[in-house]
Design an enzyme around this catalytic site. Sequence first.
Site, short mmCIF file in Angstrom:
data_model
loop_
_atom_site.label_atom_id
_atom_site.label_comp_id
_atom_site.label_asym_id
_atom_site.label_seq_id
_atom_site.Cartn_x
_atom_site.Cartn_y
_atom_site.Cartn_z
N ALA A 129 -1.07 3.48 17.18
CA ALA A 129 -0.33 4.66 16.23
C ALA A 129 0.61 3.97 14.92
O ALA A 129 1.57 4.53 14.68
CB ALA A 129 0.57 5.47 16.87
N LYS A 140 0.67 -1.27 -0.06
CA LYS A 140 -0.02 0.00 -0.13
C LYS A 140 0.82 1.11 0.01
O LYS A 140 0.28 2.26 -0.54
CB LYS A 140 -1.03 -0.23 1.03
CG LYS A 140 -2.12 -1.04 1.00
CD LYS A 140 -3.02 -0.79 2.16
CE LYS A 140 -4.17 -1.81 2.31
NZ LYS A 140 -4.96 -1.97 3.37
N THR A 144 4.08 2.43 22.31
CA THR A 144 5.07 3.36 22.03
C THR A 144 4.79 4.97 22.01
O THR A 144 4.13 5.21 20.97
CB THR A 144 6.06 3.05 20.80
OG1 THR A 144 6.04 1.62 20.92
CG2 THR A 144 7.26 3.49 20.66
N LEU A 145 5.23 5.61 22.95
CA LEU A 145 4.74 7.02 22.90
C LEU A 145 5.24 8.03 21.86
O LEU A 145 4.40 8.83 21.37
CB LEU A 145 4.94 7.57 24.13
CG LEU A 145 4.62 9.14 24.51
CD1 LEU A 145 2.89 9.29 24.59
CD2 LEU A 145 5.02 9.77 25.88
N LEU A 176 -11.42 -2.38 14.23
CA LEU A 176 -11.06 -2.36 12.80
C LEU A 176 -10.86 -3.81 12.34
O LEU A 176 -11.12 -4.36 11.25
CB LEU A 176 -9.67 -1.82 12.42
CG LEU A 176 -9.68 -0.22 12.44
CD1 LEU A 176 -8.64 0.24 11.84
CD2 LEU A 176 -11.04 0.57 12.30
P1 ATR Z 1 -1.16 -1.82 10.99
O1 ATR Z 1 -0.41 -1.50 9.85
O2 ATR Z 1 -1.98 -2.74 11.21
O3 ATR Z 1 -1.53 -0.56 11.60
P2 ATR Z 1 1.51 -1.68 12.42
O4 ATR Z 1 1.60 -0.30 11.60
O5 ATR Z 1 2.43 -2.56 12.89
O6 ATR Z 1 0.17 -2.35 11.78
O7 ATR Z 1 0.87 -1.00 13.87
C1 ATR Z 1 0.55 -2.12 14.98
C2 ATR Z 1 -0.01 -1.23 16.05
O8 ATR Z 1 -0.28 -2.31 17.11
C3 ATR Z 1 0.87 -0.25 16.89
O9 ATR Z 1 0.27 0.75 17.39
C4 ATR Z 1 1.42 -0.95 17.75
O10 ATR Z 1 2.06 -0.36 19.12
P3 ATR Z 1 3.87 0.14 19.05
O11 ATR Z 1 3.72 1.10 18.08
O12 ATR Z 1 3.84 0.49 20.32
O13 ATR Z 1 4.55 -1.10 18.34
C5 ATR Z 1 0.41 -1.82 18.39
N1 ATR Z 1 0.87 -3.00 18.91
C6 ATR Z 1 1.28 -4.39 18.36
N2 ATR Z 1 1.29 -5.39 19.42
C7 ATR Z 1 0.97 -4.74 20.49
C8 ATR Z 1 1.21 -4.90 21.72
N3 ATR Z 1 1.21 -6.37 22.25
N4 ATR Z 1 0.54 -4.03 22.91
C9 ATR Z 1 0.39 -2.82 22.60
N5 ATR Z 1 0.35 -2.61 21.21
C10 ATR Z 1 0.47 -3.11 20.43
#
Ligand code: ATR
Length: 292
Positions: free
Chosen positions: A133, A72, A158-159, A229
């Site tokens: 995020a 994408k 991750t802030l 989603l």
């Molecule tokens: P997508 O394209 O589906 O959005 P991505 O860009 O990999 O996938 O984003 C995954 C999201 O899920 C992120 O917000 C991630 O948090 P981090 O930015 O801190 O990595 C969140 N996420 C994935 N596993 C997580 C977990 N075990 N606990 C909390 N947040 C999680």
Amino acid sequence: MQQIDGYTRLCGLIGNPVEHTMSPMIHNTLAQKEGRNLVYVPFHVEHGQVRKAAEGAYALNVLGLNVTVPYKGEIMNCLKATDAMAERIGAVNTLVRTDGGYKGYNTDMMGLYRALCSEDIRLEGEEIILLGAGGAARAVAFLCASKKAARVYLLNRTLEKAGQVAEEVNRTYGYECVAPIRMEEYARIPSDKKYLAIQATNVGLYPNVEDAVITDTDFYAKIHTGFDLIYRPSETKFMTLVRENGGQAFHGLKMLLYQGVIAYELWNDTRVSEEDALAVYEKMKAEMGIKD
Ligand code: ATR
């Protein structure tokens, strides 16, 4: 199915993998309902072949393509033009044939908006909690600001990532819409009102169906509506927790439906009736084994 002949138009999906997609069901059902001479086929595209795939499709007079994971972002380098919203989001999932090349759109977000509208969920002027995020959440944050949400509390593990998204969205739309918060600090969200919460992390996705980013019931007490989603499973842990604490909850299958419907409308310069869209939705639910 319509007899394939010399006038048949072709649409398709490029991605890797594409084998489990429901998009052929969406588009071929719509074409059949409308008596349109169009077929939709998934194409498994190997890494490094995206540009060739897009150029080849254009040369073959393919009417339109959907683009899925992991292309994408990469596909954006292969387009004649890109819709403003897709450009901001940084992701394109639909290519529409124009003179000299394809134009890219992001119907995922347009589809989410139409799915929310169909459930009478508003973004305009609303206070919203957005979980995540990553790529999906970033797009939702742009959508919320574009619809003039009053405030989006953006919670992420991750802030820094939440901060980056907030900065970008607020700069683009010129107001302090998005407030980044570290996930475990969700108690900072004011408790004097209830919120729409949009779950845009991949936590809870099949097969990890027992997982939710937050499990504390104090958090769920703040939510009047939860929209996940995720559509596989169709009842996520997040949704269950929302319901158990008095809110209404929705899965993401209607977003998938409407991203397809909107792509179909762009390709065929038409408007799909709500009746036809919902007939497709019934088929999708049956395929997923969803009963409600
Ligand atoms: P997508 O394209 O589906 O959005 P991505 O860009 O990999 O996938 O984003 C995954 C999201 O899920 C992120 O917000 C991630 O948090 P981090 O930015 O801190 O990595 C969140 N996420 C994935 N596993 C997580 C977990 N075990 N606990 C909390 N947040 C999680």
